[in-house]
Design an enzyme around this catalytic site. Structure first.
Site, PDB file in Angstrom:
ATOM      1  N   THR A 159      51.106 122.579  10.078  1.00 18.48           N
ATOM      2  CA  THR A 159      51.258 122.073  11.451  1.00 18.48           C
ATOM      3  C   THR A 159      52.474 122.737  12.078  1.00 18.48           C
ATOM      4  OG1 THR A 159      50.216 119.964  11.029  1.00 18.48           O
ATOM      5  CG2 THR A 159      51.911 119.968  12.735  1.00 18.48           C
ATOM      6  N   ARG A 167      38.808 112.140  13.019  1.00 17.74           N
ATOM      7  CA  ARG A 167      40.133 111.638  12.617  1.00 17.74           C
ATOM      8  C   ARG A 167      41.224 112.245  13.510  1.00 17.74           C
ATOM      9  NH1 ARG A 167      45.100 114.303  10.810  1.00 17.74           N
ATOM     10  NH2 ARG A 167      46.215 112.848   9.483  1.00 17.74           N
ATOM     11  N   VAL A 168      42.125 111.409  13.954  1.00 23.76           N
ATOM     12  CA  VAL A 168      43.257 111.880  14.745  1.00 23.76           C
ATOM     13  C   VAL A 168      44.532 111.510  14.000  1.00 23.76           C
ATOM     14  CG1 VAL A 168      44.504 111.658  16.927  1.00 23.76           C
ATOM     15  CG2 VAL A 168      42.003 111.657  16.919  1.00 23.76           C
ATOM     16  N   GLY A 169      45.425 112.466  13.860  1.00 23.15           N
ATOM     17  CA  GLY A 169      46.682 112.214  13.143  1.00 23.15           C
ATOM     18  C   GLY A 169      47.814 111.857  14.082  1.00 23.15           C
ATOM     19  N   ASP A 170      49.021 112.104  13.623  1.00 22.31           N
ATOM     20  CA  ASP A 170      50.208 111.745  14.405  1.00 22.31           C
ATOM     21  C   ASP A 170      50.563 112.777  15.472  1.00 22.31           C
ATOM     22  OD1 ASP A 170      50.764 113.542  12.241  1.00 22.31           O
ATOM     23  OD2 ASP A 170      52.901 113.256  12.602  1.00 22.31           O
ATOM     24  N   THR A 219      55.920 116.757  10.935  1.00 25.34           N
ATOM     25  CA  THR A 219      54.815 117.295  10.146  1.00 25.34           C
ATOM     26  C   THR A 219      54.744 116.522   8.834  1.00 25.34           C
ATOM     27  OG1 THR A 219      54.026 119.201   8.886  1.00 25.34           O
ATOM     28  CG2 THR A 219      56.390 119.131   9.336  1.00 25.34           C
ATOM     29  N   GLY A 220      53.538 116.235   8.410  1.00 24.33           N
ATOM     30  CA  GLY A 220      53.397 115.480   7.168  1.00 24.33           C
ATOM     31  C   GLY A 220      52.143 114.642   7.212  1.00 24.33           C
ATOM     32  N   GLY A 230      49.933 112.376   8.415  1.00 27.95           N
ATOM     33  CA  GLY A 230      49.889 111.813   9.751  1.00 27.95           C
ATOM     34  C   GLY A 230      49.726 110.311   9.808  1.00 27.95           C
TER      35      GLY A 230
HETATM   36  N1  ASP Z   1      50.757 115.567  10.603  1.00 28.88           N
HETATM   37  C1  ASP Z   1      49.551 116.352  10.613  1.00 28.88           C
HETATM   38  C2  ASP Z   1      48.366 115.427  10.662  1.00 28.88           C
HETATM   39  O1  ASP Z   1      48.380 114.434   9.973  1.00 28.88           O
HETATM   40  C3  ASP Z   1      49.415 117.222   9.442  1.00 28.88           C
HETATM   41  C4  ASP Z   1      50.595 118.089   9.137  1.00 28.88           C
HETATM   42  O2  ASP Z   1      51.680 117.884   9.620  1.00 28.88           O
HETATM   43  O3  ASP Z   1      50.442 119.018   8.387  1.00 28.88           O
HETATM   44  O4  ASP Z   1      47.419 115.714  11.331  1.00 28.88           O
END
Ligand code: ASP
Length: 368
Positions: free
Chosen positions: A233, A261-264, A284-285, A287
């Site tokens: 990300t 699916r929707v992340g952060d 990033t991480g 989500g």
């Molecule tokens: N945070 C992102 C998500 O969950 C993934 C990532 O940071 O690599 O969509």
């Protein structure tokens, strides 16, 4: 279940947590998080007393994850990642040097990373479980907390620019799916077919995740399941001459994620936050955990309401609160004075920064 049936244990645990929280030694980077968790905390940098850098005007990240390891990364791969981060910083630098604002700078930086197939955003985005690409992005302006975001877009070449258009040309903050794709096209952003985002490396990652999912009750999702070095990300934070802050984040999400699916990353306060006077932050991480922990807004709140500096606030969120919720990752967090924090709880995080006097620094190995 067992804990729930033994209610007497709740006050005991609460008391233990209070005692642990009161021990300053346990808030150091190497400490285990106070609450029970199975997440191993990696060697991420950014202790409360030590910001990553000062005099910073722009910083970018290219994702947190299991990390590039010095011992098995060849010189070409290392250079490609460093060049990618540096190229993004230079694009943002040009905007700032020409008198542009922080919003334009973070957009320019993120666009470069979206066009770079090494990173999980735009071209090079990871695959969903049904072998598609659904992209999320957001941008936030610190001066008035205006924000824009898109989620689950499938045809916008540069989702961060669509996010900026949502902020500037609609009464809304977040557009999703087909409506967001249509809005971007109507506003003149280049539309691409899904194969624009395709890369062999991400396809191989999907196959690996499918392989690992076989026989399991839930699908294996994310960089680790896919054997990827970094989630990839991307994000950027900037402060301009007027001390206005801005942040942006863009992602393909997580390998083998469910369709829809929707992340952060497109969610203001989770993946992205900017408020003048406190912080511009991009995360990033994992989500789901960053959403549940309202990650980037919490950094701002700790600074505004708790009087904390950027390094201590970012450290607490990433290495204590989010790990306690069971998630790993990292943030880049920049305050209006140019103090940058870049803590992570994953093994590594790709990131870099640009100082006011033009120095470009990139970090691709853990503990670098
Ligand atoms: N945070 C992102 C998500 O969950 C993934 C990532 O940071 O690599 O969509």
């Amino acid at each position: 279940m067992r804990v729930r049936s033994r209610l007497w244990i709740v006050p005991v645990l609460a008391a233990l947590v209070a005692v642990v929280a009161a021990l300053p030694a346990l808030s150091q980077p190497a400490a285990e998080p106070a609450a029970t968790t199975s997440v191993a905390v990696g060697p991420g940098r950014g202790s409360p007393s030590r910001p990553e850098a000062t005099g910073v005007v722009l910083a970018v990240h290219g994702g947190a994850g299991t990390a590039l390891r010095r011992e098995d990364t060849d010189a070409r791969t290392e250079k490609a990642y460093r060049d990618g981060l540096a190229g993004a910083l230079r694009a943002g630098q040009k905007v700032l040097r020409d008198g542009g604002g922080s919003v334009a700078a973070v957009e320019a930086a993120v666009r470069v990373l979206e066009d770079d197939p090494l990173f999980n955003a735009g071209r090079g985005a990871v695959f969903t479980e049904d072998a598609g690409h659904e992209l999320d992005a957001s941008v936030m302006r610190g001066s008035d907390q205006a924000a824009g975001a898109v989620a689950g877009v499938r045809h916008v070449r540069n989702p961060v620019s669509a996010a900026r258009l949502v902020m500037e040309r609609t009464p809304h903050v977040l557009l999703a799916g087909q409506g967001a794709d249509d809005f971007a096209a109507r506003n003149g952003l280049p539309a691409v077919t899904q194969d624009h985002f395709w890369t062999q490396a991400r396809w191989d990652s999907l196959m690996k995740a499918k392989e690992r999912s076989r026989g399991g009750r839930t699908p294996a999702v994310g960089a680790e399941a896919a054997g990827e070095a970094a989630m990839g990300t991307v994000g950027a934070v900037a402060v301009d001459r007027g001390r206005d802050l801005a942040a942006a984040t863009s992602t393909g999400g997580m390998t083998n994620k469910m369709a829809g699916r929707v992340g952060d990353s497109p969610v203001v306060g989770a993946g992205t936050y900017a408020k003048n006077g406190t912080v511009a932050a991009s995360a990033t991480g994992q989500g789901e955990v960053f959403l549940r922990g309202a990650a980037t807004a919490t950094i701002s709140h700790l600074m505004e309401f708790g009087g904390r500096d950027v390094a201590s606030a970012a450290h607490e969120v990433v290495r204590e609160r989010l790990t306690a919720l069971g998630g790993t990752g990292g943030v880049i967090a920049l305050d209006p004075q140019g103090v940058l924090a870049a803590p992570y709880s994953s093994e590594g995080m790709l990131y870099g920064y640009l100082t006011a006097d033009g120095e470009v620094v990139t970090k691709v190995f853990p503990g670098e």
